[in-house]
Design an enzyme around this catalytic site. Structure first.
Site, PDB file in Angstrom:
ATOM      1  N   LYS A   1       0.846  -1.200   0.000  1.00 27.42           N
ATOM      2  CA  LYS A   1       0.000   0.000   0.000  1.00 27.42           C
ATOM      3  C   LYS A   1       0.879   1.247   0.000  1.00 27.42           C
ATOM      4  O   LYS A   1       0.613   2.209  -0.719  1.00 27.42           O
ATOM      5  CB  LYS A   1      -0.954  -0.021   1.208  1.00 27.42           C
ATOM      6  CG  LYS A   1      -2.055  -1.077   1.038  1.00 27.42           C
ATOM      7  CD  LYS A   1      -2.893  -1.326   2.282  1.00 27.42           C
ATOM      8  CE  LYS A   1      -3.819  -2.516   2.036  1.00 27.42           C
ATOM      9  NZ  LYS A   1      -4.668  -2.865   3.165  1.00 27.42           N
TER      10      LYS A   1
ATOM     11  N   GLN B   1      -4.766  -1.697   9.306  1.00 30.63           N
ATOM     12  CA  GLN B   1      -4.651  -3.016   8.673  1.00 30.63           C
ATOM     13  C   GLN B   1      -5.287  -4.076   9.571  1.00 30.63           C
ATOM     14  O   GLN B   1      -5.005  -4.153  10.759  1.00 30.63           O
ATOM     15  CB  GLN B   1      -3.163  -3.322   8.401  1.00 30.63           C
ATOM     16  CG  GLN B   1      -2.916  -4.602   7.620  1.00 30.63           C
ATOM     17  CD  GLN B   1      -3.497  -4.579   6.208  1.00 30.63           C
ATOM     18  OE1 GLN B   1      -3.626  -3.533   5.582  1.00 30.63           O
ATOM     19  NE2 GLN B   1      -3.864  -5.737   5.697  1.00 30.63           N
TER      20      GLN B   1
ATOM     21  N   ASP C   1     -11.152   2.526   3.438  1.00 30.70           N
ATOM     22  CA  ASP C   1     -11.411   1.087   3.279  1.00 30.70           C
ATOM     23  C   ASP C   1     -12.895   0.813   3.001  1.00 30.70           C
ATOM     24  O   ASP C   1     -13.251  -0.271   2.543  1.00 30.70           O
ATOM     25  CB  ASP C   1     -11.047   0.344   4.576  1.00 30.70           C
ATOM     26  CG  ASP C   1      -9.684  -0.334   4.512  1.00 30.70           C
ATOM     27  OD1 ASP C   1      -9.306  -0.794   3.422  1.00 30.70           O
ATOM     28  OD2 ASP C   1      -9.023  -0.404   5.565  1.00 30.70           O
TER      29      ASP C   1
HETATM   30  N1  GUN Z   1      -6.801  -7.001   5.704  1.00 30.94           N
HETATM   31  C1  GUN Z   1      -7.059  -7.759   4.613  1.00 30.94           C
HETATM   32  N2  GUN Z   1      -7.608  -6.993   3.630  1.00 30.94           N
HETATM   33  C2  GUN Z   1      -7.699  -5.739   4.138  1.00 30.94           C
HETATM   34  C3  GUN Z   1      -8.172  -4.514   3.596  1.00 30.94           C
HETATM   35  O1  GUN Z   1      -8.642  -4.412   2.458  1.00 30.94           O
HETATM   36  N3  GUN Z   1      -8.094  -3.436   4.430  1.00 30.94           N
HETATM   37  C4  GUN Z   1      -7.599  -3.526   5.688  1.00 30.94           C
HETATM   38  N4  GUN Z   1      -7.580  -2.418   6.439  1.00 30.94           N
HETATM   39  N5  GUN Z   1      -7.155  -4.651   6.214  1.00 30.94           N
HETATM   40  C5  GUN Z   1      -7.208  -5.749   5.436  1.00 30.94           C
END
Ligand code: GUN
Length: 278
Positions: free
Chosen positions: A52, A96, A119
């Site tokens: 990211k 996350q 998100d």
């Molecule tokens: N963990 C697995 N996929 C995601 C996601 O798309 N966003 C976040 N914040 N955590 C995750």
């Protein structure tokens, strides 16, 4: 010939479009900043968070990185989120997941301001999606819509079956397909006669979390198959769909890796750019 839906190419297209939007914003003195929080050091999360941050760098989005100890309390994490909610320089906040077990995930998701919820996990974002109002959309389902549209696959009027009802993928996916005027069925672990139901699908979206479970007995000839799963087996990476078995009978399919996966980050970047525009 089966069309292979290439998520790497499509996500790169999207990221390049976003890169030029970010530089247009920069020319107007608008900076885009994403705060990324990781609690603990789960190796998979570290890889995702790293990807990211790399995508932010590629596009020209600032990323602020918060790497917190596994022992961080829920109160401490919420205090940091509040600080970021109130920081005008921060456009998007991402925690996350999963967070350590002593932290309530729902409380964390709710603590993020819906205005910075890139998100799309906040109940307000999900509620807005369900009644057709403006709000952030969960990145993986939003990415699947882009994969279909940019591959010229028609959605309107099509029978769409989604296997999986998670808050992150299955449920928002069903709402997005409905918004695109598909006829939507959600199947899940308690569904009876699964094969009969999935065989109705013109578009079959699979998010069950079981390696290679979907073989050609589940798929109508000529269907479009979207595989959200990703599993690391000794033989390499694979999805929820048995690709070699299914690919020859469908009209289009996403590979694993290189299908849905790269789209999630592209759509996160899209949400970050949107967050700077409101
Ligand atoms: N963990 C697995 N996929 C995601 C996601 O798309 N966003 C976040 N914040 N955590 C995750």
């Amino acid at each position: 010939m089966t069309q292979i839906i290439d998520g790497k190419i499509i996500s790169t297209q999207i990221k390049d479009e976003l890169k030029s939007k970010a530089s247009e914003l920069k020319a107007q003195n608008i900076e885009v900043t994403l705060a990324v929080i990781q609690v603990g050091n789960d190796p998979a999360s570290t890889v995702y968070v790293g990807n990211k941050k790399k995508a932010c760098e590629y596009i020209g989005i600032n990323s602020l990185s918060y790497e917190l100890e596994e022992s961080t309390t829920e109160e401490e994490l919420i205090a940091l989120i509040n600080e970021l909610n109130n920081n005008e320089k921060v456009n998007g906040i991402l925690v996350q997941l999963p967070v350590p077990k002593h932290i309530n995930e729902d409380a964390i998701i709710k603590a993020i301001s819906p205005l910075k919820d890139v998100d799309g996990f906040h109940p307000q974002s999900v509620g807005a999606l369900s009644i057709g109002q403006k709000g952030y959309v969960s990145c993986t389902p939003a990415g699947i819509i882009q994969l279909l549209k940019r591959s010229n696959i028609e959605i309107e009027g099509k029978e769409c079956v989604i296997i999986g009802r998670s808050n992150i993928v299955g449920k928002p996916m069903s709402l997005l397909m409905l918004r695109e005027n598909a006829t939507v069925t959600i199947a899940h672990s308690k569904t009876k006669n699964l094969k009969e139901i999935t065989k109705r699908a013109d578009i079959l979206i699979v998010a069950i979390g079981k390696p290679k479970m979907i073989t050609r007995e589940y798929v109508k000839e000529g269907a479009v198959v979207i595989d959200v799963g990703i599993h690391r087996l000794e033989s390499g990476l694979c999805g929820d769909v048995d690709y070699d078995d299914v690919a020859p009978i469908c009209s289009a399919i996403t590979p694993v890796p290189g299908g849905v996966g790269p789209m999630t980050i592209a759509m996160l970047m899209n949400n970050c750019i949107e967050s700077a525009l409101q």
